[in-house]
Design a protein around this motif. Structure first.
Motif, PDB file in Angstrom:
ATOM      1  N   HIS A   1      -7.255   5.660  -5.564  1.00 38.11           N
ATOM      2  CA  HIS A   1      -6.380   5.273  -4.449  1.00 38.11           C
ATOM      3  C   HIS A   1      -7.121   4.370  -3.468  1.00 38.11           C
ATOM      4  CE1 HIS A   1      -2.938   7.559  -5.608  1.00 38.11           C
ATOM      5  NE2 HIS A   1      -3.478   8.746  -5.392  1.00 38.11           N
ATOM      6  N   LEU A   2      -8.363   4.749  -3.147  1.00 38.78           N
ATOM      7  CA  LEU A   2      -9.135   3.976  -2.180  1.00 38.78           C
ATOM      8  C   LEU A   2      -9.421   2.573  -2.699  1.00 38.78           C
ATOM      9  CD1 LEU A   2     -10.691   3.806   0.478  1.00 38.78           C
ATOM     10  CD2 LEU A   2     -12.665   4.801  -0.698  1.00 38.78           C
ATOM     11  N   ASN A   3      -9.852   2.476  -3.943  1.00 41.40           N
ATOM     12  CA  ASN A   3     -10.170   1.167  -4.507  1.00 41.40           C
ATOM     13  C   ASN A   3      -8.933   0.271  -4.577  1.00 41.40           C
ATOM     14  OD1 ASN A   3     -12.853   1.839  -4.808  1.00 41.40           O
ATOM     15  ND2 ASN A   3     -12.680   2.389  -6.969  1.00 41.40           N
ATOM     16  N   ARG A   4      -7.802   0.855  -4.935  1.00 41.92           N
ATOM     17  CA  ARG A   4      -6.571   0.063  -5.002  1.00 41.92           C
ATOM     18  C   ARG A   4      -6.153  -0.431  -3.626  1.00 41.92           C
ATOM     19  NH1 ARG A   4      -2.999   3.796  -9.231  1.00 41.92           N
ATOM     20  NH2 ARG A   4      -4.024   3.074 -11.155  1.00 41.92           N
ATOM     21  N   ALA A   5      -6.230   0.447  -2.634  1.00 41.07           N
ATOM     22  CA  ALA A   5      -5.847   0.062  -1.282  1.00 41.07           C
ATOM     23  C   ALA A   5      -6.776  -1.020  -0.745  1.00 41.07           C
ATOM     24  CB  ALA A   5      -5.858   1.278  -0.361  1.00 41.07           C
TER      25      ALA A   5
ATOM     26  N   VAL B   1       0.849  -1.187   0.000  1.00 37.63           N
ATOM     27  CA  VAL B   1       0.000   0.000   0.000  1.00 37.63           C
ATOM     28  C   VAL B   1       0.888   1.241   0.000  1.00 37.63           C
ATOM     29  CG1 VAL B   1      -1.799   1.262   1.240  1.00 37.63           C
ATOM     30  CG2 VAL B   1      -1.794  -1.244   1.251  1.00 37.63           C
ATOM     31  N   THR B   2       0.700   2.117  -0.969  1.00 41.84           N
ATOM     32  CA  THR B   2       1.552   3.293  -1.099  1.00 41.84           C
ATOM     33  C   THR B   2       1.235   4.327  -0.024  1.00 41.84           C
ATOM     34  OG1 THR B   2       0.042   4.507  -2.555  1.00 41.84           O
ATOM     35  CG2 THR B   2       1.564   2.930  -3.598  1.00 41.84           C
TER      36      THR B   2
ATOM     37  N   ALA C   1      -8.524  -3.169  -2.440  1.00 48.96           N
ATOM     38  CA  ALA C   1      -8.269  -4.425  -3.150  1.00 48.96           C
ATOM     39  C   ALA C   1      -7.037  -5.129  -2.590  1.00 48.96           C
ATOM     40  CB  ALA C   1      -8.110  -4.161  -4.644  1.00 48.96           C
ATOM     41  N   LYS C   2      -5.980  -4.357  -2.323  1.00 51.65           N
ATOM     42  CA  LYS C   2      -4.752  -4.946  -1.776  1.00 51.65           C
ATOM     43  C   LYS C   2      -4.982  -5.568  -0.398  1.00 51.65           C
ATOM     44  CE  LYS C   2      -1.640  -1.674  -4.130  1.00 51.65           C
ATOM     45  NZ  LYS C   2      -0.735  -0.508  -3.941  1.00 51.65           N
ATOM     46  N   LEU C   3      -5.849  -4.929   0.396  1.00 48.47           N
ATOM     47  CA  LEU C   3      -6.054  -5.359   1.774  1.00 48.47           C
ATOM     48  C   LEU C   3      -7.231  -6.315   1.929  1.00 48.47           C
ATOM     49  CD1 LEU C   3      -5.504  -1.874   3.469  1.00 48.47           C
ATOM     50  CD2 LEU C   3      -3.885  -3.785   3.370  1.00 48.47           C
ATOM     51  N   GLY C   4      -7.921  -6.598   0.842  1.00 47.58           N
ATOM     52  CA  GLY C   4      -9.055  -7.506   0.912  1.00 47.58           C
ATOM     53  C   GLY C   4     -10.266  -6.917   1.610  1.00 47.58           C
ATOM     54  N   LEU C   5     -10.444  -5.600   1.503  1.00 49.94           N
ATOM     55  CA  LEU C   5     -11.571  -4.915   2.119  1.00 49.94           C
ATOM     56  C   LEU C   5     -12.620  -4.619   1.058  1.00 49.94           C
ATOM     57  CD1 LEU C   5      -9.508  -2.329   4.224  1.00 49.94           C
ATOM     58  CD2 LEU C   5     -10.306  -4.599   4.937  1.00 49.94           C
ATOM     59  N   SER C   6     -13.888  -4.820   1.400  1.00 44.41           N
ATOM     60  CA  SER C   6     -14.937  -4.642   0.394  1.00 44.41           C
ATOM     61  C   SER C   6     -15.868  -3.473   0.690  1.00 44.41           C
ATOM     62  CB  SER C   6     -15.764  -5.927   0.256  1.00 44.41           C
ATOM     63  OG  SER C   6     -16.355  -6.288   1.493  1.00 44.41           O
ATOM     64  N   THR C   7     -15.847  -2.921   1.898  1.00 46.09           N
ATOM     65  CA  THR C   7     -16.731  -1.810   2.238  1.00 46.09           C
ATOM     66  C   THR C   7     -15.951  -0.738   2.987  1.00 46.09           C
ATOM     67  OG1 THR C   7     -17.390  -2.618   4.439  1.00 46.09           O
ATOM     68  CG2 THR C   7     -18.635  -3.457   2.540  1.00 46.09           C
ATOM     69  N   ARG C   8     -16.490   0.482   2.983  1.00 48.37           N
ATOM     70  CA  ARG C   8     -15.865   1.573   3.730  1.00 48.37           C
ATOM     71  C   ARG C   8     -15.908   1.294   5.231  1.00 48.37           C
ATOM     72  NH1 ARG C   8     -15.654   6.360   0.012  1.00 48.37           N
ATOM     73  NH2 ARG C   8     -15.284   7.760   1.757  1.00 48.37           N
ATOM     74  N   ALA C   9     -16.931   0.578   5.669  1.00 53.29           N
ATOM     75  CA  ALA C   9     -16.989   0.210   7.082  1.00 53.29           C
ATOM     76  C   ALA C   9     -15.808  -0.668   7.457  1.00 53.29           C
ATOM     77  CB  ALA C   9     -18.302  -0.508   7.381  1.00 53.29           C
ATOM     78  N   GLN C  10     -15.416  -1.587   6.582  1.00 53.31           N
ATOM     79  CA  GLN C  10     -14.256  -2.428   6.849  1.00 53.31           C
ATOM     80  C   GLN C  10     -12.973  -1.597   6.860  1.00 53.31           C
ATOM     81  OE1 GLN C  10     -14.896  -5.465   3.775  1.00 53.31           O
ATOM     82  NE2 GLN C  10     -15.166  -6.967   5.396  1.00 53.31           N
ATOM     83  N   VAL C  11     -12.927  -0.542   6.062  1.00 53.56           N
ATOM     84  CA  VAL C  11     -11.779   0.363   6.098  1.00 53.56           C
ATOM     85  C   VAL C  11     -11.668   1.000   7.481  1.00 53.56           C
ATOM     86  CG1 VAL C  11     -10.861   2.549   5.225  1.00 53.56           C
ATOM     87  CG2 VAL C  11     -11.778   0.859   3.626  1.00 53.56           C
ATOM     88  N   VAL C  12     -12.805   1.428   8.034  1.00 53.36           N
ATOM     89  CA  VAL C  12     -12.800   2.046   9.356  1.00 53.36           C
ATOM     90  C   VAL C  12     -12.302   1.058  10.403  1.00 53.36           C
ATOM     91  CG1 VAL C  12     -14.217   3.148  11.113  1.00 53.36           C
ATOM     92  CG2 VAL C  12     -14.690   3.578   8.705  1.00 53.36           C
ATOM     93  N   VAL C  13     -12.825  -0.163  10.372  1.00 54.59           N
ATOM     94  CA  VAL C  13     -12.406  -1.176  11.341  1.00 54.59           C
ATOM     95  C   VAL C  13     -10.913  -1.447  11.218  1.00 54.59           C
ATOM     96  CG1 VAL C  13     -12.653  -3.589  12.023  1.00 54.59           C
ATOM     97  CG2 VAL C  13     -14.679  -2.255  11.456  1.00 54.59           C
ATOM     98  N   PHE C  14     -10.440  -1.635   9.990  1.00 53.69           N
ATOM     99  CA  PHE C  14      -9.022  -1.898   9.757  1.00 53.69           C
ATOM    100  C   PHE C  14      -8.168  -0.770  10.319  1.00 53.69           C
ATOM    101  CE2 PHE C  14      -5.128  -1.396   7.326  1.00 53.69           C
ATOM    102  CZ  PHE C  14      -4.617  -2.692   7.281  1.00 53.69           C
ATOM    103  N   ALA C  15      -8.567   0.459  10.071  1.00 48.42           N
ATOM    104  CA  ALA C  15      -7.770   1.605  10.506  1.00 48.42           C
ATOM    105  C   ALA C  15      -7.675   1.690  12.020  1.00 48.42           C
ATOM    106  CB  ALA C  15      -8.365   2.892   9.940  1.00 48.42           C
ATOM    107  N   TYR C  16      -8.769   1.417  12.709  1.00 46.46           N
ATOM    108  CA  TYR C  16      -8.731   1.442  14.170  1.00 46.46           C
ATOM    109  C   TYR C  16      -7.940   0.274  14.721  1.00 46.46           C
ATOM    110  CZ  TYR C  16     -11.889   5.325  15.106  1.00 46.46           C
ATOM    111  OH  TYR C  16     -12.439   6.572  15.217  1.00 46.46           O
ATOM    112  N   GLU C  17      -8.135  -0.909  14.159  1.00 41.31           N
ATOM    113  CA  GLU C  17      -7.460  -2.084  14.699  1.00 41.31           C
ATOM    114  C   GLU C  17      -5.952  -2.044  14.469  1.00 41.31           C
ATOM    115  OE1 GLU C  17     -11.009  -5.408  14.694  1.00 41.31           O
ATOM    116  OE2 GLU C  17      -9.454  -5.549  13.161  1.00 41.31           O
TER     117      GLU C  17
END
Length: 225
Positions: A190-194, A156-157, A196-212
């Motif tokens: 940028h968001l879609n690429r990130a 992830v860049t 895809a790399k992290l295996g996240l499918s929703t913005r909610a999962q992005v939030v969880v990933f960022a906090y965790e």
């Protein structure tokens, strides 16, 4: 016209939901399931646009069923709208992690339920950023290194990480574009690429990933300066 699979172990609630949605203009119920196993099977055979998912069910619960449905469907996965009795509990937090696109209380008025199904079917989320933050701050297990959750983190860049951080604080694409001095189209790329790399499918999962992973910290700003 969005199609809906209704999943609830309580027969009267399930029957009421099916009747309500069949009577609503612009919606079609393609199946009803009484437990998680039946939900997984019917999701595969009916390919609904939206799954209205109860969380607490005997046997295979809603979260496990959700994970199986999304894993099997791949790119054509349905949108999962969770029905719950409690708006802030660990079940809802785990539903966020699993890929739910929104949640509603079972006491939600019929017109709001119908509107919510149309909202998630169109590709939008149904999580208020403030509610999402409260859930995560209450239930997330504590920060771990990003690569522990996703070994692909190193791919992830820096700019993609900036976008992830801002999105995780509740910023819209417009907010991110303004703060990073880039176009909304570039933000989306940028968001879609990130994701895809992290295996996240929703913005909610992005939030969880960022906090965790401590990209965003509990009690931090709603939008980064």
């Amino acid at each position: 016209m969005p199609t809906v699979l209704v999943v609830d172990d309580q027969v009267l609630i399930r029957a009421g939901l099916v009747s309500l949605l069949n009577a609503a203009p612009g919606l079609t119920v393609v199946g009803e399931a009484c437990d998680g196993d039946e939900a997984v099977r019917l999701a595969g055979t009916t390919a609904p646009d939206v799954v209205l998912m109860d969380l607490r069910m005997p046997g295979t619960d809603g979260i496990t069923a959700m994970e199986r449905i999304l894993a099997r469907a791949g790119d054509g996965a349905p949108r999962i709208l969770v029905l719950t009795t409690f708006d802030l509990d660990e079940y809802v937090y785990n539903a966020l992690r699993a890929g739910a696109c929104g949640f509603l209380l079972k006491e939600t008025p019929p017109e709001r339920l119908v509107a919510a199904i149309h909202t998630v079917a169109s590709g939008d989320m149904l999580f208020a950023p403030t509610v999402t933050r409260r859930l995560i701050e209450a239930y997330h297990p504590g920060p771990v290194p990003p690569r522990t959750i996703a070994p692909e983190w190193d791919t992830v860049t820096g700019r993609e990480r900036d976008v992830l951080r801002l999105v995780a604080t509740g910023a819209t694409n417009t907010d991110v574009a303004r703060q990073l001095f880039i176009s909304e189209a570039t933000v989306k790329t940028h968001l879609n690429r990130a994701m895809a790399k992290l295996g996240l499918s929703t913005r909610a999962q992005v939030v969880v990933f960022a906090y965790e992973t401590a990209l965003v910290t509990p009690g931090g700003p709603t939008v980064l300066p």
